[in-house]
Design a protein around this motif. Structure first.
Motif, PDB file in Angstrom:
ATOM      1  N   LEU A 131     -33.030   2.598 -41.501  1.00  0.00           N
ATOM      2  CA  LEU A 131     -32.741   3.484 -40.689  1.00  0.00           C
ATOM      3  C   LEU A 131     -33.564   4.456 -39.967  1.00  0.00           C
ATOM      4  CD1 LEU A 131     -29.925   4.593 -39.514  1.00  0.00           C
ATOM      5  CD2 LEU A 131     -29.761   6.300 -41.223  1.00  0.00           C
ATOM      6  N   ASP A 132     -33.907   4.232 -38.922  1.00  0.00           N
ATOM      7  CA  ASP A 132     -35.038   4.974 -38.175  1.00  0.00           C
ATOM      8  C   ASP A 132     -34.677   6.235 -37.807  1.00  0.00           C
ATOM      9  OD1 ASP A 132     -37.485   5.134 -37.169  1.00  0.00           O
ATOM     10  OD2 ASP A 132     -37.451   3.443 -35.774  1.00  0.00           O
ATOM     11  N   ASP A 133     -35.858   7.186 -37.792  1.00  0.00           N
ATOM     12  CA  ASP A 133     -35.551   8.535 -37.142  1.00  0.00           C
ATOM     13  C   ASP A 133     -34.607   9.308 -37.871  1.00  0.00           C
ATOM     14  OD1 ASP A 133     -37.469   7.894 -35.408  1.00  0.00           O
ATOM     15  OD2 ASP A 133     -36.261   7.611 -33.745  1.00  0.00           O
TER      16      ASP A 133
ATOM     17  N   VAL B  57     -39.201  -4.697 -37.078  1.00  0.00           N
ATOM     18  CA  VAL B  57     -39.040  -4.595 -35.568  1.00  0.00           C
ATOM     19  C   VAL B  57     -37.985  -3.445 -35.311  1.00  0.00           C
ATOM     20  CG1 VAL B  57     -39.629  -7.018 -35.083  1.00  0.00           C
ATOM     21  CG2 VAL B  57     -37.345  -6.529 -35.746  1.00  0.00           C
ATOM     22  N   ASN B  58     -38.302  -2.901 -34.027  1.00  0.00           N
ATOM     23  CA  ASN B  58     -37.163  -1.743 -33.678  1.00  0.00           C
ATOM     24  C   ASN B  58     -36.254  -2.350 -32.926  1.00  0.00           C
ATOM     25  OD1 ASN B  58     -38.423   1.014 -34.576  1.00  0.00           O
ATOM     26  ND2 ASN B  58     -40.245   0.020 -33.635  1.00  0.00           N
ATOM     27  N   VAL B  59     -34.938  -2.356 -33.090  1.00  0.00           N
ATOM     28  CA  VAL B  59     -34.012  -3.049 -32.508  1.00  0.00           C
ATOM     29  C   VAL B  59     -33.309  -1.964 -31.719  1.00  0.00           C
ATOM     30  CG1 VAL B  59     -31.839  -4.517 -32.779  1.00  0.00           C
ATOM     31  CG2 VAL B  59     -33.676  -5.041 -33.946  1.00  0.00           C
TER      32      VAL B  59
ATOM     33  N   VAL C  39     -35.456  -4.771 -40.009  1.00  0.00           N
ATOM     34  CA  VAL C  39     -34.931  -4.263 -38.760  1.00  0.00           C
ATOM     35  C   VAL C  39     -34.813  -2.734 -38.805  1.00  0.00           C
ATOM     36  CG1 VAL C  39     -32.732  -3.944 -37.484  1.00  0.00           C
ATOM     37  CG2 VAL C  39     -33.487  -6.195 -38.102  1.00  0.00           C
ATOM     38  N   GLU C  40     -35.407  -2.339 -37.756  1.00  0.00           N
ATOM     39  CA  GLU C  40     -35.440  -0.753 -37.655  1.00  0.00           C
ATOM     40  C   GLU C  40     -34.235  -0.308 -36.653  1.00  0.00           C
ATOM     41  OE1 GLU C  40     -38.736   1.823 -37.552  1.00  0.00           O
ATOM     42  OE2 GLU C  40     -39.762   0.719 -39.304  1.00  0.00           O
ATOM     43  N   ILE C  41     -33.532   0.460 -37.006  1.00  0.00           N
ATOM     44  CA  ILE C  41     -32.173   0.662 -36.223  1.00  0.00           C
ATOM     45  C   ILE C  41     -32.007   2.465 -36.100  1.00  0.00           C
ATOM     46  CG2 ILE C  41     -30.394   0.243 -37.903  1.00  0.00           C
ATOM     47  CD1 ILE C  41     -30.115  -0.845 -34.235  1.00  0.00           C
TER      48      ILE C  41
ATOM     49  N   ALA D 204     -45.404  -2.948 -42.134  1.00  0.00           N
ATOM     50  CA  ALA D 204     -46.080  -2.735 -41.070  1.00  0.00           C
ATOM     51  C   ALA D 204     -44.972  -2.911 -40.023  1.00  0.00           C
ATOM     52  CB  ALA D 204     -47.302  -3.546 -40.656  1.00  0.00           C
ATOM     53  N   GLU D 205     -44.968  -1.732 -39.147  1.00  0.00           N
ATOM     54  CA  GLU D 205     -44.024  -1.625 -38.041  1.00  0.00           C
ATOM     55  C   GLU D 205     -44.693  -2.190 -36.872  1.00  0.00           C
ATOM     56  OE1 GLU D 205     -42.529   2.157 -37.235  1.00  0.00           O
ATOM     57  OE2 GLU D 205     -41.124   1.609 -35.646  1.00  0.00           O
ATOM     58  N   ALA D 206     -43.935  -3.178 -36.211  1.00  0.00           N
ATOM     59  CA  ALA D 206     -44.509  -3.534 -34.695  1.00  0.00           C
ATOM     60  C   ALA D 206     -44.207  -2.520 -33.851  1.00  0.00           C
ATOM     61  CB  ALA D 206     -43.849  -4.992 -34.419  1.00  0.00           C
TER      62      ALA D 206
ATOM     63  N   VAL E 234     -34.236   4.471 -45.573  1.00  0.00           N
ATOM     64  CA  VAL E 234     -34.225   5.671 -44.716  1.00  0.00           C
ATOM     65  C   VAL E 234     -35.518   6.130 -44.404  1.00  0.00           C
ATOM     66  CG1 VAL E 234     -33.248   7.996 -44.503  1.00  0.00           C
ATOM     67  CG2 VAL E 234     -31.881   6.344 -45.734  1.00  0.00           C
ATOM     68  N   LYS E 235     -35.691   6.223 -43.105  1.00  0.00           N
ATOM     69  CA  LYS E 235     -36.862   6.595 -42.692  1.00  0.00           C
ATOM     70  C   LYS E 235     -36.873   8.122 -42.072  1.00  0.00           C
ATOM     71  CE  LYS E 235     -39.923   4.104 -40.515  1.00  0.00           C
ATOM     72  NZ  LYS E 235     -40.779   3.182 -39.318  1.00  0.00           N
ATOM     73  N   ILE E 236     -37.347   8.901 -42.534  1.00  0.00           N
ATOM     74  CA  ILE E 236     -37.391  10.363 -42.354  1.00  0.00           C
ATOM     75  C   ILE E 236     -38.292  10.451 -40.945  1.00  0.00           C
ATOM     76  CG2 ILE E 236     -37.885  12.698 -42.849  1.00  0.00           C
ATOM     77  CD1 ILE E 236     -35.937  11.724 -44.755  1.00  0.00           C
TER      78      ILE E 236
HETATM   79 MG    MG Z   1     -39.314   2.521 -35.577  1.00  0.00          MG
END
Ligand code: MG
Ligand code: C2E
Ligand code: MG
Ligand code: MG
Length: 287
Positions: A179-181, A117-119, A149-151, A58-60, A200-202
């Motif tokens: 890796l976000d976005d 968590v988004n950093v 960690v999402e960056i 889950a993403e905060a 990797v997050k598309i």
């Molecule tokens: Mg994110």
């Protein structure tokens, strides 16, 4: 006429500018006090296996509802926090809230999946960020494998070597790095292999371009086949032993296409919207 209008227009322009400045200043002061008084809270959006819908994480996501005002989206206040340096305190607060939440779930008999968590890239520039990050986990009794960690790629635009070192150390300690976005900006296939990444997050916008709701207008150039590119990204990620997850999945068509292309994980309104910790609890496994 114009001759008389101009000074007045200039005056009005200055008025508006001053007004915008005051509003911005107000907002900055409010954000500062919100962080200080801990008036921000988190929602959690599940990540699932596409086929079985099993919860895998889950993403905060940070929420801020200033007193009496409507909810302000993070796309507004995160950039503000970054411009003003508030992001450093805010980022630490988010990590502490996530750790406290994981501990609370565990204390009530739940076994939450890894929580992301988004950093902000700016946080990686903090003095001994990785040491402080890991110390916070220790303080709350949270194992590094419980945190992701999402960056975004912008972290590697400047201070690339430093960013890589910081993330590498977190990764070595057991924190997964996502890796976000991916697909939104500077994405370069070639450097994916250099980065300390687990997944990797598309980005949603990329997915939307693969499944246009309307027929695409005639392109002046050779049309880009985003579906083929997505397939390429999936193959590449596989080759690099990276997980791959699609974000912003909203329709069964998108889910089906992703499965076809070999992307097995997803996050999006089609499965779950971001929700409160209480709403998420019944979806968690119990110990
Ligand atoms: Mg994110
Ligand atoms: P993100 O990290 O890419 O998060 C995903 C965003 O997409 C979230 O927006 C989420 O609510 C939204 N989303 C998820 N599924 C769908 C879908 O199916 N359709 C649509 N239309 N949207 C979907 P949100 O919560 O507004 O957050 C926006 C961005 O703000 C995040 O993008 C992230 O970059 C940033 N952000 C949020 N919380 C934090 C935080 O604690 N720290 C930092 N540094 N940034 C944060
Ligand atoms: Mg994202
Ligand atoms: Mg995104």
């Amino acid at each position: 006429k114009l001759h008389h209008e101009l000074p007045r227009r200039i005056h009005r322009f200055h008025e508006r500018l001053a007004q915008a400045g005051r509003e911005r200043m107000d907002r900055i002061l409010m954000l500062r006090s919100a962080v200080h008084n801990r008036e921000l809270y988190l929602e959690y959006q599940p990540k699932v296996m596409l086929e079985s819908r099993r919860l895998i994480g889950a993403e905060a996501l940070l929420r801020w509802k200033p007193d009496g005002a409507t909810l302000l989206p993070p796309s507004v206040f995160i950039p503000l926090a970054e411009e003003t340096g508030i992001i450093h305190q805010l980022g630490q607060l988010v990590l502490e809230m996530v750790c406290a939440q994981i501990a609370a779930w565990q204390n009530t008999g739940y076994e939450p999946p890894p929580i992301a968590v988004n950093v902000s890239p700016l946080q990686l520039g903090e003095f001994e960020f990785e040491a402080q990050f890991l110390a916070t986990l220790r303080d709350f009794g949270i194992h590094p494998a419980q945190i992701v960690v999402e960056i975004t790629e912008t972290a590697f635009l400047h201070e690339r070597t430093h960013s890589m070192q910081v993330l590498q150390q977190l990764q070595q300690a057991g924190v997964a790095i996502h890796l976000d976005d991916f697909g939104t900006g500077y994405s370069s296939f070639s450097y994916l292999s250099d980065l300390p990444l687990d997944c990797v997050k598309i980005d949603k916008s990329f997915l939307d371009r693969c499944t246009p709701q309307l027929p695409e207008p005639p392109a002046p150039h050779r049309p880009v086949n985003h579906r083929t590119i997505l397939e390429g990204i999936v193959t590449l990620a596989r080759g690099l032993h990276l997980d791959i997850i699609a974000e912003g999945v909203e329709t069964p068509e998108q889910a089906a296409m992703l499965l076809e292309l070999g992307c097995l994980q997803a996050q999006g309104y089609y499965f779950y919207r971001p929700m409160s910790p209480e709403q998420l609890a019944p979806h968690l496994s119990t110990s």
